[in-house]
Each structure stands twice: as structure tokens, then as C-alpha cells.
Design a protein around this motif. Sequence first.
Motif, PDB file in Angstrom:
ATOM      1  N   LEU A 160       0.572  -1.172  -0.054  1.00 20.26           N
ATOM      2  CA  LEU A 160       0.005  -0.127   0.010  1.00 20.26           C
ATOM      3  C   LEU A 160       0.738   1.207  -0.052  1.00 20.26           C
ATOM      4  CD1 LEU A 160      -2.731  -0.997   2.376  1.00 20.26           C
ATOM      5  CD2 LEU A 160      -3.107  -0.887  -0.265  1.00 20.26           C
ATOM      6  N   ASN A 161       1.891   1.141   0.792  1.00 15.43           N
ATOM      7  CA  ASN A 161       2.950   2.337   0.610  1.00 15.43           C
ATOM      8  C   ASN A 161       3.446   2.933  -0.575  1.00 15.43           C
ATOM      9  OD1 ASN A 161       2.715   3.390   3.324  1.00 15.43           O
ATOM     10  ND2 ASN A 161       4.038   1.731   4.230  1.00 15.43           N
ATOM     11  N   GLN A 162       3.542   1.866  -1.603  1.00 17.33           N
ATOM     12  CA  GLN A 162       3.990   1.939  -2.857  1.00 17.33           C
ATOM     13  C   GLN A 162       2.924   2.790  -3.865  1.00 17.33           C
ATOM     14  OE1 GLN A 162       7.047   1.024  -4.095  1.00 17.33           O
ATOM     15  NE2 GLN A 162       7.175   0.619  -1.838  1.00 17.33           N
ATOM     16  N   VAL A 163       1.518   2.694  -3.238  1.00 17.19           N
ATOM     17  CA  VAL A 163       0.697   3.700  -4.176  1.00 17.19           C
ATOM     18  C   VAL A 163       0.771   4.976  -3.922  1.00 17.19           C
ATOM     19  CG1 VAL A 163      -1.842   3.685  -4.742  1.00 17.19           C
ATOM     20  CG2 VAL A 163      -1.057   1.542  -4.094  1.00 17.19           C
TER      21      VAL A 163
ATOM     22  N   ASP B 221      -2.980   4.379   7.175  1.00 19.93           N
ATOM     23  CA  ASP B 221      -3.537   4.399   8.275  1.00 19.93           C
ATOM     24  C   ASP B 221      -3.464   3.451   9.294  1.00 19.93           C
ATOM     25  OD1 ASP B 221      -4.296   7.113   8.012  1.00 19.93           O
ATOM     26  OD2 ASP B 221      -6.297   6.546   7.234  1.00 19.93           O
ATOM     27  N   GLU B 222      -3.933   2.150   9.042  1.00 20.84           N
ATOM     28  CA  GLU B 222      -4.124   0.815   9.652  1.00 20.84           C
ATOM     29  C   GLU B 222      -3.892  -0.291   8.790  1.00 20.84           C
ATOM     30  OE1 GLU B 222      -6.599  -1.097  13.214  1.00 20.84           O
ATOM     31  OE2 GLU B 222      -7.593   0.416  11.726  1.00 20.84           O
ATOM     32  N   VAL B 223      -3.196  -1.215   9.092  1.00 18.98           N
ATOM     33  CA  VAL B 223      -3.480  -2.723   8.411  1.00 18.98           C
ATOM     34  C   VAL B 223      -3.345  -3.654   9.698  1.00 18.98           C
ATOM     35  CG1 VAL B 223      -2.142  -4.327   6.831  1.00 18.98           C
ATOM     36  CG2 VAL B 223      -1.925  -1.736   6.625  1.00 18.98           C
ATOM     37  N   ARG B 224      -4.468  -4.403   9.532  1.00 17.16           N
ATOM     38  CA  ARG B 224      -4.390  -5.435  10.662  1.00 17.16           C
ATOM     39  C   ARG B 224      -4.952  -6.883   9.710  1.00 17.16           C
ATOM     40  NH1 ARG B 224      -9.112  -2.603  10.864  1.00 17.16           N
ATOM     41  NH2 ARG B 224     -11.037  -3.853  11.062  1.00 17.16           N
TER      42      ARG B 224
ATOM     43  N   ARG C  46      -6.807   0.264   6.114  1.00 15.57           N
ATOM     44  CA  ARG C  46      -7.491   1.882   6.169  1.00 15.57           C
ATOM     45  C   ARG C  46      -6.695   2.703   5.496  1.00 15.57           C
ATOM     46  NH1 ARG C  46      -8.019   5.139  10.215  1.00 15.57           N
ATOM     47  NH2 ARG C  46      -7.731   3.214  11.595  1.00 15.57           N
ATOM     48  N   VAL C  47      -6.968   3.286   4.392  1.00 14.03           N
ATOM     49  CA  VAL C  47      -5.752   4.314   3.897  1.00 14.03           C
ATOM     50  C   VAL C  47      -6.716   5.681   3.676  1.00 14.03           C
ATOM     51  CG1 VAL C  47      -4.386   2.535   2.749  1.00 14.03           C
ATOM     52  CG2 VAL C  47      -6.370   3.888   1.590  1.00 14.03           C
ATOM     53  N   HIS C  48      -5.864   6.764   3.543  1.00 10.07           N
ATOM     54  CA  HIS C  48      -6.234   8.117   3.141  1.00 10.07           C
ATOM     55  C   HIS C  48      -5.738   8.259   1.860  1.00 10.07           C
ATOM     56  CE1 HIS C  48      -8.015   8.994   7.096  1.00 10.07           C
ATOM     57  NE2 HIS C  48      -8.781  10.166   6.555  1.00 10.07           N
ATOM     58  N   ALA C  49      -6.443   8.758   0.928  1.00 12.73           N
ATOM     59  CA  ALA C  49      -5.828   8.969  -0.536  1.00 12.73           C
ATOM     60  C   ALA C  49      -6.542  10.164  -1.116  1.00 12.73           C
ATOM     61  CB  ALA C  49      -6.136   7.543  -1.257  1.00 12.73           C
TER      62      ALA C  49
END
Length: 72
Positions: free
Chosen positions: A29-32, A38-41, A46-49
Motif C-alpha cells: 500500500l505504501n507503494q501507491v 492509516d492501519e493494516v491489521r 484503512r488508507v487516506h488517499a
Amino acid sequence: MAEIVSHELTFQIEGMHCGACIQRVTRALNQVPDTQVDEVRVGAARVHADTQAPDAYIAAIRKAGYEAHLVE
């Protein structure tokens, strides 16, 4: 100058079961571009984009080896 609106996107992710899975999805996700993770479990992320289009995130998660879909 127009204000950039950030959208929160939540994904359900199948096949995750441990801390290594969390790290793998977080890296993907950090590559996008233009994304704040915000959170990975186990089972979710959950991301903000800057965009509401989930396709790039789903593709990144799939590339990491998991199936995902947007939670409405």
C-alpha cells in the motif's frame, strides 16, 4: 489553489493470518502514490488517499498475494 480532498478507504482482505502478512500489505500500500496508510491489521486495511478509486489499492494488495475488496 484548490484544496486536495483526502478520502478514507477501507478494504477487507482475505488470506492474511500473521504479522508478516501485515508487513507485506503495508509495504504494498505504501507503494501507491499519494497514499497515507492509516492501519493494516489481519483481514483489513484503512488508507487516506487523494482519490476515491480503489483499483490501485486492490491491485497492490493482489500483487502482495491477497484478495481484497472495498468496504462501503
